[in-house]
Structure formats: C-alpha cells, structure tokens
Design a protein around this motif. Structure first.
Motif, PDB file in Angstrom:
ATOM      1  N   LEU A  85       0.841  -1.188   0.000  1.00  0.00           N
ATOM      2  CA  LEU A  85       0.000   0.000   0.000  1.00  0.00           C
ATOM      3  C   LEU A  85       0.878   1.241   0.000  1.00  0.00           C
ATOM      4  O   LEU A  85       2.051   1.177   0.378  1.00  0.00           O
ATOM      5  CB  LEU A  85      -0.896   0.023   1.247  1.00  0.00           C
ATOM      6  N   VAL A  86       0.298   2.363  -0.408  1.00  0.00           N
ATOM      7  CA  VAL A  86       0.974   3.656  -0.324  1.00  0.00           C
ATOM      8  C   VAL A  86       0.000   4.622   0.341  1.00  0.00           C
ATOM      9  O   VAL A  86      -1.136   4.770  -0.103  1.00  0.00           O
ATOM     10  CB  VAL A  86       1.392   4.193  -1.708  1.00  0.00           C
ATOM     11  N   VAL A  87       0.473   5.259   1.417  1.00  0.00           N
ATOM     12  CA  VAL A  87      -0.323   6.245   2.140  1.00  0.00           C
ATOM     13  C   VAL A  87       0.218   7.618   1.776  1.00  0.00           C
ATOM     14  O   VAL A  87       1.426   7.865   1.876  1.00  0.00           O
ATOM     15  CB  VAL A  87      -0.230   6.041   3.670  1.00  0.00           C
ATOM     16  N   SER A  88      -0.664   8.511   1.332  1.00  0.00           N
ATOM     17  CA  SER A  88      -0.238   9.870   0.985  1.00  0.00           C
ATOM     18  C   SER A  88      -1.019  10.875   1.825  1.00  0.00           C
ATOM     19  O   SER A  88      -2.127  10.599   2.287  1.00  0.00           O
ATOM     20  CB  SER A  88      -0.429  10.145  -0.502  1.00  0.00           C
ATOM     21  N   GLN A  89      -0.413  12.037   2.018  1.00  0.00           N
ATOM     22  CA  GLN A  89      -0.988  13.077   2.871  1.00  0.00           C
ATOM     23  C   GLN A  89      -0.924  14.430   2.169  1.00  0.00           C
ATOM     24  O   GLN A  89       0.100  14.794   1.603  1.00  0.00           O
ATOM     25  CB  GLN A  89      -0.214  13.135   4.190  1.00  0.00           C
ATOM     26  N   HIS A  90      -2.048  15.170   2.241  1.00  0.00           N
ATOM     27  CA  HIS A  90      -2.137  16.517   1.670  1.00  0.00           C
ATOM     28  C   HIS A  90      -2.730  17.457   2.714  1.00  0.00           C
ATOM     29  O   HIS A  90      -3.674  17.074   3.413  1.00  0.00           O
ATOM     30  CB  HIS A  90      -3.082  16.542   0.460  1.00  0.00           C
ATOM     31  N   LEU A  91      -2.236  18.676   2.779  1.00  0.00           N
ATOM     32  CA  LEU A  91      -2.856  19.678   3.636  1.00  0.00           C
ATOM     33  C   LEU A  91      -4.065  20.243   2.909  1.00  0.00           C
ATOM     34  O   LEU A  91      -3.974  20.682   1.765  1.00  0.00           O
ATOM     35  CB  LEU A  91      -1.870  20.802   3.974  1.00  0.00           C
ATOM     36  N   ASN A  92      -5.202  20.229   3.586  1.00  0.00           N
ATOM     37  CA  ASN A  92      -6.456  20.695   3.022  1.00  0.00           C
ATOM     38  C   ASN A  92      -6.804  22.096   3.519  1.00  0.00           C
ATOM     39  O   ASN A  92      -7.300  22.922   2.769  1.00  0.00           O
ATOM     40  CB  ASN A  92      -7.553  19.689   3.408  1.00  0.00           C
ATOM     41  N   HIS A  93      -6.556  22.363   4.818  1.00  0.00           N
ATOM     42  CA  HIS A  93      -6.962  23.630   5.435  1.00  0.00           C
ATOM     43  C   HIS A  93      -6.022  23.947   6.597  1.00  0.00           C
ATOM     44  O   HIS A  93      -5.649  23.053   7.353  1.00  0.00           O
ATOM     45  CB  HIS A  93      -8.400  23.508   5.950  1.00  0.00           C
ATOM     46  N   LEU A  94      -5.680  25.215   6.742  1.00  0.00           N
ATOM     47  CA  LEU A  94      -4.890  25.689   7.876  1.00  0.00           C
ATOM     48  C   LEU A  94      -5.667  26.815   8.539  1.00  0.00           C
ATOM     49  O   LEU A  94      -5.877  27.869   7.942  1.00  0.00           O
ATOM     50  CB  LEU A  94      -3.516  26.189   7.411  1.00  0.00           C
ATOM     51  N   GLY A  95      -6.128  26.574   9.764  1.00  0.00           N
ATOM     52  CA  GLY A  95      -6.873  27.575  10.518  1.00  0.00           C
ATOM     53  C   GLY A  95      -5.992  28.243  11.560  1.00  0.00           C
ATOM     54  O   GLY A  95      -4.772  28.116  11.540  1.00  0.00           O
ATOM     55  N   THR A  96      -6.625  28.918  12.485  1.00  0.00           N
ATOM     56  CA  THR A  96      -5.900  29.626  13.544  1.00  0.00           C
ATOM     57  C   THR A  96      -5.248  28.667  14.521  1.00  0.00           C
ATOM     58  O   THR A  96      -4.087  28.835  14.885  1.00  0.00           O
ATOM     59  CB  THR A  96      -6.866  30.560  14.309  1.00  0.00           C
ATOM     60  N   THR A  97      -5.998  27.639  14.959  1.00  0.00           N
ATOM     61  CA  THR A  97      -5.453  26.665  15.908  1.00  0.00           C
ATOM     62  C   THR A  97      -5.608  25.224  15.430  1.00  0.00           C
ATOM     63  O   THR A  97      -5.341  24.301  16.193  1.00  0.00           O
ATOM     64  CB  THR A  97      -6.122  26.795  17.293  1.00  0.00           C
ATOM     65  N   SER A  98      -6.046  25.046  14.203  1.00  0.00           N
ATOM     66  CA  SER A  98      -6.210  23.674  13.710  1.00  0.00           C
ATOM     67  C   SER A  98      -5.838  23.585  12.230  1.00  0.00           C
ATOM     68  O   SER A  98      -5.679  24.610  11.559  1.00  0.00           O
ATOM     69  CB  SER A  98      -7.648  23.202  13.914  1.00  0.00           C
ATOM     70  N   MET A  99      -5.710  22.359  11.771  1.00  0.00           N
ATOM     71  CA  MET A  99      -5.450  22.112  10.353  1.00  0.00           C
ATOM     72  C   MET A  99      -6.101  20.798   9.979  1.00  0.00           C
ATOM     73  O   MET A  99      -6.307  19.929  10.830  1.00  0.00           O
ATOM     74  CB  MET A  99      -3.962  22.116  10.045  1.00  0.00           C
ATOM     75  N   ILE A 100      -6.446  20.676   8.716  1.00  0.00           N
ATOM     76  CA  ILE A 100      -7.109  19.476   8.214  1.00  0.00           C
ATOM     77  C   ILE A 100      -6.249  18.873   7.110  1.00  0.00           C
ATOM     78  O   ILE A 100      -5.829  19.578   6.185  1.00  0.00           O
ATOM     79  CB  ILE A 100      -8.512  19.797   7.677  1.00  0.00           C
ATOM     80  N   PHE A 101      -6.001  17.583   7.239  1.00  0.00           N
ATOM     81  CA  PHE A 101      -5.245  16.850   6.231  1.00  0.00           C
ATOM     82  C   PHE A 101      -6.150  15.828   5.567  1.00  0.00           C
ATOM     83  O   PHE A 101      -7.014  15.227   6.210  1.00  0.00           O
ATOM     84  CB  PHE A 101      -4.069  16.093   6.857  1.00  0.00           C
ATOM     85  N   ASP A 102      -5.940  15.612   4.280  1.00  0.00           N
ATOM     86  CA  ASP A 102      -6.555  14.520   3.543  1.00  0.00           C
ATOM     87  C   ASP A 102      -5.493  13.441   3.373  1.00  0.00           C
ATOM     88  O   ASP A 102      -4.340  13.748   3.041  1.00  0.00           O
ATOM     89  CB  ASP A 102      -7.025  14.982   2.166  1.00  0.00           C
ATOM     90  N   PHE A 103      -5.891  12.223   3.620  1.00  0.00           N
ATOM     91  CA  PHE A 103      -5.014  11.075   3.431  1.00  0.00           C
ATOM     92  C   PHE A 103      -5.667  10.132   2.427  1.00  0.00           C
ATOM     93  O   PHE A 103      -6.893  10.017   2.381  1.00  0.00           O
ATOM     94  CB  PHE A 103      -4.823  10.302   4.746  1.00  0.00           C
ATOM     95  N   GLU A 104      -4.843   9.471   1.640  1.00  0.00           N
ATOM     96  CA  GLU A 104      -5.310   8.415   0.752  1.00  0.00           C
ATOM     97  C   GLU A 104      -4.425   7.200   0.945  1.00  0.00           C
ATOM     98  O   GLU A 104      -3.210   7.334   1.083  1.00  0.00           O
ATOM     99  CB  GLU A 104      -5.246   8.846  -0.710  1.00  0.00           C
ATOM    100  N   ILE A 105      -5.053   6.036   0.958  1.00  0.00           N
ATOM    101  CA  ILE A 105      -4.311   4.777   0.960  1.00  0.00           C
ATOM    102  C   ILE A 105      -4.666   4.077  -0.339  1.00  0.00           C
ATOM    103  O   ILE A 105      -5.843   3.874  -0.644  1.00  0.00           O
ATOM    104  CB  ILE A 105      -4.656   3.901   2.180  1.00  0.00           C
ATOM    105  N   ARG A 106      -3.642   3.763  -1.115  1.00  0.00           N
ATOM    106  CA  ARG A 106      -3.855   3.132  -2.429  1.00  0.00           C
ATOM    107  C   ARG A 106      -3.077   1.831  -2.524  1.00  0.00           C
ATOM    108  O   ARG A 106      -2.017   1.671  -1.934  1.00  0.00           O
ATOM    109  CB  ARG A 106      -3.420   4.068  -3.547  1.00  0.00           C
TER     110      ARG A 106
END
Length: 141
Positions: free
Chosen positions: A79-100
């Motif tokens: 498998l390959v796990v990849s990570q992308h930054l989706n959003h950067l807020g004031t005190t938080s951030m959201i990442f998208d991950f995919e496993i292929r």
C-alpha cells in the motif's frame, strides 16, 4: 488546467498478517494507524523529526477523524499512504489522506488536528515558524 496537488509524503507499507481480521482483510482500526504513521513521516519531512517539531513549543492532537473505506486490503499487499494539507486555521489544520494499492483507492481519510500548548494541553495558535511551513503546503488560489 489545474495541476494535481503533490502529497507532502507518500509512505509505502506492506500489510502484516497480524493486521488482518478473521475475514482476511485489514481490520478497520489499523487504517487509522497507517494514517498516523504517515503523519509522523510528513512531520519528519517538514521539520526533521518529531523532537524538532516539538522544539518549536507546540504539538498537535487529533480532534476529528473521518475514514471512508473504498476497497479491502489483504495480507502482504503493498500500500501507499499519501498526505495533503487541506486547510490551515488559527489553531487547527485538516489533512486529507489516501491509501492506495496499485493505484486503486483503498481508503480516504480527513483528519483535523488541533495545535496545543504542550504544557497545558489547551488549544493554542502555532508559532509563526510552524505556521509558515504548513502555509507553504496550501494549494494556491
């Protein structure tokens, strides 16, 4: 035409026997462990190590996780796990991950991390140096 966003990291892994359930597929909780492993690889790529990230006087905790299972993974598959930054807020951030697996999407995850003050474990804005590293990963536009 918009170029596809590049992942922060692409982490290869091979499914181990003990990660599979009685149905012969990866037990659902292990996918979150795979995502967590990838997050630490991204931190290493961005800051050098987890210790170097912590030296900035900040840390992160998972506040929310959404996993969408698309296809099963089985013992000994690569498998390959990849990570992308989706959003950067004031005190938080959201990442998208995919496993292929060989290009086939096995899992899509959306994880919200909250920056915290390591001493109080309360939400706190990250230092400017940390924010700058993450801000550089956001898609333009």
């Amino acid at each position: 035409m918009t170029e596809p966003r590049r992942p922060i990291v692409e982490m290869p892994l091979r499914v181990r026997y003990h990660e599979c359930d009685g149905q012969g597929i990866v037990f659902n909780a292990h996918y979150m462990a795979y995502v967590d492993m990838c997050a630490f690889e991204a931190e290493k790529a961005l800051f050098g190590s987890h210790a170097e990230f912590l030296a900035h006087g900040t840390d992160v905790v998972v506040a929310e996780a959404n996993l969408k299972y698309r296809a099963p993974a089985r013992y000994d598959e690569e498998l390959v796990v990849s990570q992308h930054l989706n959003h950067l807020g004031t005190t938080s951030m959201i990442f998208d991950f995919e496993i292929r697996r060989a290009g086939t999407l096995v899992l899509a995850a959306n994880i919200r991390y909250v920056f915290i003050d390591p001493a109080t474990l309360r939400p706190a804005a990250p230092p400017d140096a940390v924010r700058k590293v993450y801000a550089a990963l956001l898609p333009e536009g």
